[in-house]
Design a protein around this motif. Structure first.
Motif, PDB file in Angstrom:
ATOM      1  N   ASP A  46       0.823  -1.202   0.000  1.00  0.00           N
ATOM      2  CA  ASP A  46       0.000   0.000   0.000  1.00  0.00           C
ATOM      3  C   ASP A  46       0.861   1.257   0.000  1.00  0.00           C
ATOM      4  OD1 ASP A  46      -2.167  -1.671   0.018  1.00  0.00           O
ATOM      5  OD2 ASP A  46      -2.784  -1.212   2.064  1.00  0.00           O
ATOM      6  N   THR A  47       1.972   1.220   0.744  1.00  0.00           N
ATOM      7  CA  THR A  47       2.895   2.359   0.758  1.00  0.00           C
ATOM      8  C   THR A  47       3.409   2.652  -0.650  1.00  0.00           C
ATOM      9  OG1 THR A  47       3.556   2.023   3.052  1.00  0.00           O
ATOM     10  CG2 THR A  47       5.141   3.154   1.627  1.00  0.00           C
ATOM     11  N   LEU A  48       3.834   1.619  -1.354  1.00  0.00           N
ATOM     12  CA  LEU A  48       4.324   1.805  -2.722  1.00  0.00           C
ATOM     13  C   LEU A  48       3.240   2.375  -3.625  1.00  0.00           C
ATOM     14  CD1 LEU A  48       6.314  -1.525  -3.121  1.00  0.00           C
ATOM     15  CD2 LEU A  48       7.279   0.779  -2.896  1.00  0.00           C
ATOM     16  N   MET A  49       2.033   1.855  -3.489  1.00  0.00           N
ATOM     17  CA  MET A  49       0.929   2.338  -4.320  1.00  0.00           C
ATOM     18  C   MET A  49       0.609   3.799  -4.007  1.00  0.00           C
ATOM     19  SD  MET A  49       0.239  -0.163  -6.288  1.00  0.00           S
ATOM     20  CE  MET A  49      -1.338   0.265  -6.981  1.00  0.00           C
ATOM     21  N   HIS A  50       0.625   4.159  -2.741  1.00  0.00           N
ATOM     22  CA  HIS A  50       0.323   5.535  -2.360  1.00  0.00           C
ATOM     23  C   HIS A  50       1.399   6.499  -2.849  1.00  0.00           C
ATOM     24  CE1 HIS A  50      -2.167   3.718   1.143  1.00  0.00           C
ATOM     25  NE2 HIS A  50      -2.829   3.686   0.016  1.00  0.00           N
ATOM     26  N   ILE A  51       2.662   6.113  -2.696  1.00  0.00           N
ATOM     27  CA  ILE A  51       3.746   6.973  -3.182  1.00  0.00           C
ATOM     28  C   ILE A  51       3.633   7.123  -4.696  1.00  0.00           C
ATOM     29  CG2 ILE A  51       6.239   7.163  -3.508  1.00  0.00           C
ATOM     30  CD1 ILE A  51       6.522   5.801  -0.731  1.00  0.00           C
ATOM     31  N   ALA A  52       3.356   6.011  -5.388  1.00  0.00           N
ATOM     32  CA  ALA A  52       3.202   6.073  -6.842  1.00  0.00           C
ATOM     33  C   ALA A  52       2.045   6.985  -7.222  1.00  0.00           C
ATOM     34  CB  ALA A  52       2.978   4.671  -7.408  1.00  0.00           C
ATOM     35  N   GLY A  53       0.977   6.945  -6.427  1.00  0.00           N
ATOM     36  CA  GLY A  53      -0.192   7.763  -6.718  1.00  0.00           C
ATOM     37  C   GLY A  53       0.077   9.253  -6.630  1.00  0.00           C
TER      38      GLY A  53
ATOM     39  N   ARG B 184       8.295   0.118  -9.949  1.00  0.00           N
ATOM     40  CA  ARG B 184       9.664   0.575 -10.225  1.00  0.00           C
ATOM     41  C   ARG B 184      10.234   1.492  -9.155  1.00  0.00           C
ATOM     42  NH1 ARG B 184       7.133   0.849 -15.211  1.00  0.00           N
ATOM     43  NH2 ARG B 184       6.881   3.090 -15.096  1.00  0.00           N
ATOM     44  N   LEU B 185       9.495   1.748  -8.091  1.00  0.00           N
ATOM     45  CA  LEU B 185      10.032   2.592  -7.017  1.00  0.00           C
ATOM     46  C   LEU B 185      11.203   1.892  -6.342  1.00  0.00           C
ATOM     47  CD1 LEU B 185       6.806   3.923  -5.285  1.00  0.00           C
ATOM     48  CD2 LEU B 185       8.478   5.249  -6.550  1.00  0.00           C
ATOM     49  N   ARG B 186      12.252   2.623  -6.082  1.00  0.00           N
ATOM     50  CA  ARG B 186      13.398   2.054  -5.366  1.00  0.00           C
ATOM     51  C   ARG B 186      13.369   2.537  -3.928  1.00  0.00           C
ATOM     52  NH1 ARG B 186      16.895   3.595 -10.254  1.00  0.00           N
ATOM     53  NH2 ARG B 186      16.423   5.538  -9.262  1.00  0.00           N
TER      54      ARG B 186
ATOM     55  N   GLY C 155       3.325   9.951  -9.488  1.00  0.00           N
ATOM     56  CA  GLY C 155       3.214   9.602 -10.900  1.00  0.00           C
ATOM     57  C   GLY C 155       4.229   8.559 -11.339  1.00  0.00           C
ATOM     58  N   THR C 156       4.852   7.867 -10.385  1.00  0.00           N
ATOM     59  CA  THR C 156       5.833   6.826 -10.672  1.00  0.00           C
ATOM     60  C   THR C 156       5.183   5.470 -10.420  1.00  0.00           C
ATOM     61  OG1 THR C 156       7.606   8.268  -9.945  1.00  0.00           O
ATOM     62  CG2 THR C 156       8.117   5.935 -10.050  1.00  0.00           C
TER      63      THR C 156
END
Length: 116
Positions: free
Chosen positions: A13-20, A28-30, A23-24
Protein backbone atom coordinates in the motif's frame (compact mmCIF):
# COMPACT_ATOMS: atom_id res chain seq x y z
CA UNK A 1 -3.18 -12.11 9.81
CA UNK A 2 0.37 -12.58 11.03
CA UNK A 3 2.71 -9.62 11.48
CA UNK A 4 4.83 -10.34 8.40
CA UNK A 5 1.79 -10.52 6.12
CA UNK A 6 0.34 -7.33 7.65
CA UNK A 7 3.64 -5.55 7.04
CA UNK A 8 3.82 -6.88 3.48
CA UNK A 9 0.33 -5.53 2.74
CA UNK A 10 1.31 -2.21 4.33
CA UNK A 11 4.49 -2.13 2.22
CA UNK A 12 2.45 -2.73 -0.95
CA UNK A 13 0.00 0.00 0.00
CA UNK A 14 2.90 2.36 0.76
CA UNK A 15 4.32 1.81 -2.72
CA UNK A 16 0.93 2.34 -4.32
CA UNK A 17 0.32 5.54 -2.36
CA UNK A 18 3.75 6.97 -3.18
CA UNK A 19 3.20 6.07 -6.84
CA UNK A 20 -0.19 7.76 -6.72
CA UNK A 21 1.18 11.10 -5.54
CA UNK A 22 4.40 11.02 -7.58
CA UNK A 23 3.21 9.60 -10.90
CA UNK A 24 5.83 6.83 -10.67
CA UNK A 25 4.82 3.19 -11.12
CA UNK A 26 4.90 1.32 -7.81
CA UNK A 27 6.61 -1.58 -9.55
CA UNK A 28 9.66 0.57 -10.23
CA UNK A 29 10.03 2.59 -7.02
CA UNK A 30 13.40 2.05 -5.37
CA UNK A 31 13.62 2.02 -1.56
CA UNK A 32 16.44 4.62 -1.55
CA UNK A 33 14.62 7.19 -3.69
CA UNK A 34 13.91 10.56 -2.10
CA UNK A 35 10.26 11.54 -2.24
CA UNK A 36 11.09 15.18 -2.79
CA UNK A 37 14.24 15.04 -4.92
CA UNK A 38 13.85 11.85 -6.99
CA UNK A 39 10.08 11.58 -7.23
CA UNK A 40 9.13 15.25 -7.21
CA UNK A 41 6.41 14.99 -4.57
CA UNK A 42 5.12 18.49 -3.81
CA UNK A 43 3.60 19.95 -0.64
CA UNK A 44 0.00 18.90 -1.44
CA UNK A 45 1.31 15.46 -2.36
CA UNK A 46 2.95 15.09 1.06
CA UNK A 47 -0.35 15.94 2.73
CA UNK A 48 -2.19 13.32 0.66
CA UNK A 49 0.53 10.75 1.30
CA UNK A 50 0.45 11.44 5.04
CA UNK A 51 -3.30 10.76 5.08
CA UNK A 52 -2.87 7.53 3.12
CA UNK A 53 -0.14 6.39 5.51
CA UNK A 54 -2.25 7.32 8.53
CA UNK A 55 -4.92 4.95 7.21
CA UNK A 56 -2.34 2.21 6.63
CA UNK A 57 -1.06 2.72 10.18
CA UNK A 58 -4.58 2.58 11.57
CA UNK A 59 -5.05 -0.83 9.93
CA UNK A 60 -1.86 -2.09 11.62
CA UNK A 61 -2.95 -0.97 15.08
CA UNK A 62 -4.59 -3.44 17.38
CA UNK A 63 -5.47 -1.06 20.22
CA UNK A 64 -8.06 0.97 18.34
CA UNK A 65 -6.08 4.21 18.59
CA UNK A 66 -5.33 6.39 15.58
CA UNK A 67 -1.95 6.63 13.95
CA UNK A 68 -0.89 10.19 13.23
CA UNK A 69 1.36 10.75 10.24
CA UNK A 70 2.05 14.39 9.49
CA UNK A 71 3.18 15.62 6.10
CA UNK A 72 6.20 17.34 7.68
CA UNK A 73 7.42 13.98 8.97
CA UNK A 74 7.63 12.70 5.39
CA UNK A 75 9.65 15.56 3.88
CA UNK A 76 13.15 14.50 2.89
CA UNK A 77 12.18 10.87 3.45
CA UNK A 78 13.04 7.99 1.20
CA UNK A 79 10.62 5.25 0.18
CA UNK A 80 11.67 2.75 2.88
CA UNK A 81 11.49 5.42 5.57
CA UNK A 82 7.83 6.25 4.83
CA UNK A 83 6.94 2.62 5.45
CA UNK A 84 9.17 2.40 8.51
CA UNK A 85 7.65 5.57 10.02
CA UNK A 86 4.15 4.22 9.43
CA UNK A 87 4.95 0.99 11.27
CA UNK A 88 6.69 2.84 14.12
CA UNK A 89 3.70 5.11 14.66
CA UNK A 90 1.22 2.24 14.38
CA UNK A 91 2.81 -0.35 16.64
CA UNK A 92 5.69 1.38 18.34
CA UNK A 93 8.26 -0.85 16.69
CA UNK A 94 11.04 0.56 14.57
CA UNK A 95 11.95 -1.51 11.53
CA UNK A 96 15.60 -1.71 10.63
CA UNK A 97 16.36 -0.39 7.16
CA UNK A 98 17.21 -3.85 5.82
CA UNK A 99 13.91 -5.27 7.09
CA UNK A 100 11.88 -2.42 5.59
CA UNK A 101 13.70 -2.69 2.25
CA UNK A 102 13.16 -6.47 2.14
CA UNK A 103 9.42 -6.01 2.73
CA UNK A 104 9.22 -3.31 0.05
CA UNK A 105 11.13 -5.54 -2.40
CA UNK A 106 8.73 -8.41 -1.69
CA UNK A 107 5.74 -6.09 -2.16
CA UNK A 108 7.13 -4.88 -5.50
CA UNK A 109 7.65 -8.47 -6.64
CA UNK A 110 4.00 -9.12 -5.82
CA UNK A 111 2.92 -6.04 -7.77
CA UNK A 112 4.96 -7.26 -10.76
CA UNK A 113 3.40 -10.71 -10.45
CA UNK A 114 6.69 -12.41 -9.54
CA UNK A 115 5.93 -15.58 -7.60
CA UNK A 116 9.49 -16.83 -7.17
Amino acid sequence: MDEHKAFLVAARDTLMHIAGVSGTAAKRLRPGQSLEVDLGVDAPGFIVLAEYQRRVGDRLRTDGERTWIEAEALYESVVWDVFSQTVRRAIGRRLEQAEAVALLDAAQAGLRGDTS
